[in-house]
Design a protein around this motif. Structure first.
Motif, PDB file in Angstrom:
ATOM      1  N   ASP A 186       0.848  -1.193   0.000  1.00  0.00           N
ATOM      2  CA  ASP A 186       0.000   0.000   0.000  1.00  0.00           C
ATOM      3  C   ASP A 186       0.887   1.247   0.000  1.00  0.00           C
ATOM      4  N   ARG A 187       0.939   1.920  -1.126  1.00  0.00           N
ATOM      5  CA  ARG A 187       1.859   3.060  -1.239  1.00  0.00           C
ATOM      6  C   ARG A 187       1.502   4.177  -0.258  1.00  0.00           C
ATOM      7  N   LYS A 188       0.212   4.315   0.018  1.00  0.00           N
ATOM      8  CA  LYS A 188      -0.206   5.343   0.993  1.00  0.00           C
ATOM      9  C   LYS A 188       0.408   5.048   2.352  1.00  0.00           C
ATOM     10  N   ARG A 189       0.297   3.797   2.739  1.00  0.00           N
ATOM     11  CA  ARG A 189       0.845   3.382   4.030  1.00  0.00           C
ATOM     12  C   ARG A 189       2.369   3.549   4.040  1.00  0.00           C
ATOM     13  N   GLY A 190       2.988   3.226   2.936  1.00  0.00           N
ATOM     14  CA  GLY A 190       4.427   3.391   2.831  1.00  0.00           C
ATOM     15  C   GLY A 190       4.833   4.842   3.048  1.00  0.00           C
ATOM     16  N   ALA A 191       4.100   5.751   2.425  1.00  0.00           N
ATOM     17  CA  ALA A 191       4.396   7.175   2.584  1.00  0.00           C
ATOM     18  C   ALA A 191       4.234   7.595   4.037  1.00  0.00           C
ATOM     19  N   GLN A 192       3.206   7.078   4.651  1.00  0.00           N
ATOM     20  CA  GLN A 192       2.922   7.380   6.052  1.00  0.00           C
ATOM     21  C   GLN A 192       4.095   6.965   6.951  1.00  0.00           C
ATOM     22  N   ILE A 193       4.515   5.722   6.771  1.00  0.00           N
ATOM     23  CA  ILE A 193       5.591   5.187   7.607  1.00  0.00           C
ATOM     24  C   ILE A 193       6.900   5.930   7.349  1.00  0.00           C
ATOM     25  N   ALA A 194       7.137   6.247   6.101  1.00  0.00           N
ATOM     26  CA  ALA A 194       8.343   7.016   5.776  1.00  0.00           C
ATOM     27  C   ALA A 194       8.361   8.323   6.556  1.00  0.00           C
ATOM     28  N   LYS A 195       7.206   8.976   6.584  1.00  0.00           N
ATOM     29  CA  LYS A 195       7.097  10.239   7.313  1.00  0.00           C
ATOM     30  C   LYS A 195       7.384  10.037   8.805  1.00  0.00           C
ATOM     31  N   THR A 196       6.780   8.994   9.357  1.00  0.00           N
ATOM     32  CA  THR A 196       6.984   8.681  10.775  1.00  0.00           C
ATOM     33  C   THR A 196       8.465   8.472  11.090  1.00  0.00           C
ATOM     34  N   VAL A 197       9.084   7.631  10.281  1.00  0.00           N
ATOM     35  CA  VAL A 197      10.485   7.287  10.531  1.00  0.00           C
ATOM     36  C   VAL A 197      11.375   8.521  10.430  1.00  0.00           C
ATOM     37  N   LEU A 198      11.134   9.347   9.412  1.00  0.00           N
ATOM     38  CA  LEU A 198      11.940  10.550   9.232  1.00  0.00           C
ATOM     39  C   LEU A 198      11.778  11.496  10.419  1.00  0.00           C
ATOM     40  N   ALA A 199      10.567  11.532  10.951  1.00  0.00           N
ATOM     41  CA  ALA A 199      10.331  12.398  12.107  1.00  0.00           C
ATOM     42  C   ALA A 199      11.031  11.849  13.344  1.00  0.00           C
ATOM     43  N   ALA A 200      11.038  10.533  13.460  1.00  0.00           N
ATOM     44  CA  ALA A 200      11.612   9.904  14.659  1.00  0.00           C
ATOM     45  C   ALA A 200      13.141   9.923  14.641  1.00  0.00           C
ATOM     46  N   MET A 201      13.714   9.978  13.444  1.00  0.00           N
ATOM     47  CA  MET A 201      15.178   9.934  13.356  1.00  0.00           C
ATOM     48  C   MET A 201      15.701  11.172  12.641  1.00  0.00           C
ATOM     49  N   PRO A 202      15.934  12.245  13.383  1.00  0.00           N
ATOM     50  CA  PRO A 202      16.427  13.476  12.757  1.00  0.00           C
ATOM     51  C   PRO A 202      17.840  13.275  12.220  1.00  0.00           C
ATOM     52  N   MET A 203      18.173  14.071  11.236  1.00  0.00           N
ATOM     53  CA  MET A 203      19.511  13.939  10.634  1.00  0.00           C
ATOM     54  C   MET A 203      20.582  14.369  11.627  1.00  0.00           C
ATOM     55  N   PRO A 204      21.588  13.546  11.801  1.00  0.00           N
ATOM     56  CA  PRO A 204      22.651  13.905  12.754  1.00  0.00           C
ATOM     57  C   PRO A 204      23.513  15.019  12.203  1.00  0.00           C
ATOM     58  N   ASP A 205      24.094  15.797  13.133  1.00  0.00           N
ATOM     59  CA  ASP A 205      25.065  16.810  12.716  1.00  0.00           C
ATOM     60  C   ASP A 205      26.329  16.112  12.258  1.00  0.00           C
ATOM     61  N   VAL A 206      26.781  16.493  11.104  1.00  0.00           N
ATOM     62  CA  VAL A 206      28.041  15.927  10.650  1.00  0.00           C
ATOM     63  C   VAL A 206      29.142  16.919  10.972  1.00  0.00           C
ATOM     64  N   ALA A 207      29.862  16.621  12.053  1.00  0.00           N
ATOM     65  CA  ALA A 207      30.841  17.574  12.579  1.00  0.00           C
ATOM     66  C   ALA A 207      32.178  17.439  11.878  1.00  0.00           C
ATOM     67  N   ARG A 208      32.126  17.374  10.543  1.00  0.00           N
ATOM     68  CA  ARG A 208      33.403  17.274   9.809  1.00  0.00           C
ATOM     69  C   ARG A 208      33.516  18.414   8.822  1.00  0.00           C
ATOM     70  N   PRO A 209      34.336  19.398   9.148  1.00  0.00           N
ATOM     71  CA  PRO A 209      34.482  20.583   8.305  1.00  0.00           C
ATOM     72  C   PRO A 209      35.206  20.310   6.988  1.00  0.00           C
ATOM     73  N   GLU A 210      35.753  19.086   6.817  1.00  0.00           N
ATOM     74  CA  GLU A 210      36.469  18.753   5.570  1.00  0.00           C
ATOM     75  C   GLU A 210      37.645  19.680   5.340  1.00  0.00           C
ATOM     76  N   ARG A 211      38.828  19.100   5.318  1.00  0.00           N
ATOM     77  CA  ARG A 211      40.032  19.916   5.091  1.00  0.00           C
ATOM     78  C   ARG A 211      40.771  19.400   3.867  1.00  0.00           C
ATOM     79  N   LYS A 212      40.044  19.356   2.767  1.00  0.00           N
ATOM     80  CA  LYS A 212      40.620  18.725   1.577  1.00  0.00           C
ATOM     81  C   LYS A 212      41.838  19.473   1.040  1.00  0.00           C
ATOM     82  N   THR A 213      41.713  20.792   0.992  1.00  0.00           N
ATOM     83  CA  THR A 213      42.775  21.573   0.357  1.00  0.00           C
ATOM     84  C   THR A 213      44.023  21.689   1.224  1.00  0.00           C
ATOM     85  N   ALA A 214      43.911  21.301   2.478  1.00  0.00           N
ATOM     86  CA  ALA A 214      45.048  21.441   3.408  1.00  0.00           C
ATOM     87  C   ALA A 214      46.225  20.535   3.020  1.00  0.00           C
TER      88      ALA A 214
END
Lengths: 238, 238
Positions: A210-238
């Motif tokens: 059920d695609r409707k249900r899938g969309a629902q669950i996707a929303k739930t999961v995204l709300a429950a698991m916020p994106m973590p801060d990626v504390a890596r400033p990247e120093r490629k050019t260094a």
DNA sequence: AGCCATTTATTAACCGTTTAGTTAGACTAA
DNA sequence: TTAGTCTAACTAAACGGTTAATAAATGGCT
């Protein structure tokens, strides 16, 4: 595993291991320099050989260290108390976030897979059995359960894994190339966030009966698991 | 590009290039040995430096060689005379078959992506612009067209690419590990064939507005593009 | 065609540096 | 003191790259 009193030696050993993870993930086994690892760990090079037999043993230890942590995290998510479909989406999202936060691990594993395919590598079999097999087995029963109760589309469970995880790996794997030909930086937080959301929403559409249900669950999961801060400033050019 | 009479020198240069592709894809830039490349090409080591500035230039040339071939093949498929959805599925299937047949290329690219992310690498920008950018652009307009005429689900076109190609890459990338924990060999022809079919059928279900039509097109495409023979007996234990 | 001059292609032997790994001994906390 | 840590200094081998000399084409000239 983790002693109550980490002795001085334990700390030293661990410093070496962390430095090794970094160096190996950036340069591969052949490209990594033992002297660089020693310098990063702030110890004499000879100390590496005091704690580890040789370069390859240190490499194996580094690999095992990261693999163990990964498998532990994954198993925790797979045993949550929710529907099989939701656990699958949570599993996929956690996989994404892990690569995001620990890109070193991903680089390490990728290189090792190539190395192993060519017949070298001794560490793979160990970490495969110890860390990944339990995880994959767990995914299998969850997928079967989800299909049995009619929540998930009837398909090969391996196919489900490949769809769920492949896009995650590929996103970060291809990021350097995309950076060069796209008008945006795929590793910028806003792009990562968009891709993260899109990936889970896609699975909601693709995996569920059920695609409707899938969309629902996707929303739930995204709300429950916020994106973590990626504390890596990247120093490629260094 | 390809002269009517490939001179002796051209042949030699090409032998070196082919040997380099092999050696670099198996061992990476740092792990590859110039002496091994020379031996495989049946020339003296100094010849490498006659035709190429140094090891890194040879590496770049090898990378460019494979990237060029890949992009050429892909563009041909993307310009076929059929519906956008079908072209997308054909594109995905050809991508799968390419990795299957030229695993060396895939290994090369993967290693280079890691290398590039760490700030090394000079070859990537060139092959990105020359080979991959045209390909990606083409996919973009095809996806847009497919959505406009209501054939494909309305989603971010990049997401579509990640879903279509990610699983392919991930399948072969993870194969060595799966070999260790699954009761079957994922690189055996029968397993590859199953996965190949499943992947396209999955895309038929996931990408198309009308799942019935998606299934239909998947069937058509699979019939039109039979699985190529992979003439590589694998000599891992040797 | 045949011969020589010049360029192109190829090699054996070598060099300087880097690298993984060792040794012999000093430091330190119980 | 003594067992466990740690280091400065060293070594042997491997590696990328160079050189000087040679072999194979190439192209003019007669």
């Amino acid at each position: 595993m983790a002693p109550a009193h980490p002795t001085r030696a334990d700390q030293t050993r661990n410093r070496i291991l962390q430095a090794a993870i970094r160096e190996f993930s950036e340069h591969g086994l052949a490209g990594a320099r033992t002297s660089a690892i020693a310098a990063a760990a702030q110890v004499n090079k000879a100390l590496l050989y005091y704690y580890f037999r040789d370069k390859e043993a240190l490499y194996a230890a580094a690999l095992e260290e990261v693999a163990g942590k990964v498998a532990g995290d994954a198993l925790a998510v797979l045993d949550l108390d929710c529907s099989p479909g939701e656990r699958m989406l949570r599993f996929a999202l956690q996989h994404f976030d892990r690569i995001l936060c620990q890109q070193g691990f991903q680089a390490l594993m990728q290189q090792e897979m190539v190395r192993f395919r060519e017949g070298h590598s001794t560490a793979m079999p160990i970490i495969a059995k110890k860390a990944f097999e339990p995880m994959v087995r767990r995914v299998q029963v969850i997928a079967a359960e989800g299909m049995r109760i009619g929540e998930l589309c009837d398909m090969d469970w391996m196919q489900m894994m490949y769809s769920a995880l492949g896009a995650n790996v590929f996103y970060f794997l291809s990021a350097p190339m995309v950076q060069l030909i796209a008008p945006f930086d795929p590793l910028e937080p806003v792009a990562v966030g968009a891709r993260r959301t899109a990936g889970i929403e896609f699975l909601g559409q693709a995996l569920f009966v059920d695609r409707k249900r899938g969309a629902q669950i996707a929303k739930t999961v995204l709300a429950a698991m916020p994106m973590p801060d990626v504390a890596r400033p990247e120093r490629k050019t260094a």
